[in-house]
Design a protein around this motif. Structure first.
Motif, PDB file in Angstrom:
ATOM      1  N   LEU A  53       0.821  -1.209   0.000  1.00 42.67           N
ATOM      2  CA  LEU A  53       0.000   0.000   0.000  1.00 42.67           C
ATOM      3  C   LEU A  53       0.856   1.261   0.000  1.00 42.67           C
ATOM      4  O   LEU A  53       0.553   2.219  -0.720  1.00 42.67           O
ATOM      5  CB  LEU A  53      -0.959  -0.014   1.190  1.00 42.67           C
ATOM      6  CG  LEU A  53      -1.985  -1.149   1.180  1.00 42.67           C
ATOM      7  CD1 LEU A  53      -2.819  -1.120   2.452  1.00 42.67           C
ATOM      8  CD2 LEU A  53      -2.866  -1.095  -0.054  1.00 42.67           C
ATOM      9  N   ILE A  69      -9.381   0.505   3.035  1.00 44.55           N
ATOM     10  CA  ILE A  69      -9.009  -0.900   2.849  1.00 44.55           C
ATOM     11  C   ILE A  69      -9.974  -1.803   3.604  1.00 44.55           C
ATOM     12  O   ILE A  69     -10.240  -1.586   4.784  1.00 44.55           O
ATOM     13  CB  ILE A  69      -7.568  -1.149   3.363  1.00 44.55           C
ATOM     14  CG1 ILE A  69      -6.586  -0.200   2.707  1.00 44.55           C
ATOM     15  CG2 ILE A  69      -7.149  -2.595   3.164  1.00 44.55           C
ATOM     16  CD1 ILE A  69      -6.496  -0.328   1.214  1.00 44.55           C
ATOM     17  N   THR A  73     -10.358  -5.697  -0.767  1.00 47.67           N
ATOM     18  CA  THR A  73      -9.399  -4.901  -1.533  1.00 47.67           C
ATOM     19  C   THR A  73      -8.240  -5.744  -2.042  1.00 47.67           C
ATOM     20  O   THR A  73      -7.809  -5.593  -3.183  1.00 47.67           O
ATOM     21  CB  THR A  73      -8.865  -3.729  -0.688  1.00 47.67           C
ATOM     22  OG1 THR A  73      -9.963  -2.967  -0.191  1.00 47.67           O
ATOM     23  CG2 THR A  73      -7.944  -2.839  -1.493  1.00 47.67           C
TER      24      THR A  73
END
Length: 90
Positions: A53, A69, A73
């Motif tokens: 991320l 999230i 995801t």
């Protein structure tokens, strides 16, 4: 038809997974929308999620909040790229 920039976002997400998880270029190239990620790739554990991320934020110039999230995801390559497209393309 995909919006402008969408193919580049998909390839950026593929590169992030390759680089952060240390998977081979061939293996990353084989990722399709339905390819399962979290829970299926041993390299993608909870610590690696943070790295993925963060790297997506850097490479795509987006901001990812924890609230963005959820379990879906990172479920598949397709769900992760769809998320990245929504964040990057609005």
């Amino acid at each position: 038809m995909q919006p402008d920039g969408a193919p580049e976002i998909v390839e950026t997400v593929r590169a992030v997974l390759r680089d952060v998880l240390g998977v081979s270029e061939e293996r990353a190239a084989a990722f399709r929308e339905e390819t399962p990620l979290f829970g299926a790739l041993p390299e993608l554990d909870s610590m690696a999620v943070a790295g993925v991320l963060t790297e997506m934020e850097d490479r795509l110039g987006i901001l990812i909040d924890d609230d963005d999230i959820d379990g879906e995801t990172l479920e598949t390559f397709g769900s992760l790229t769809a998320f990245a497209k929504r964040k990057a393309l609005g």
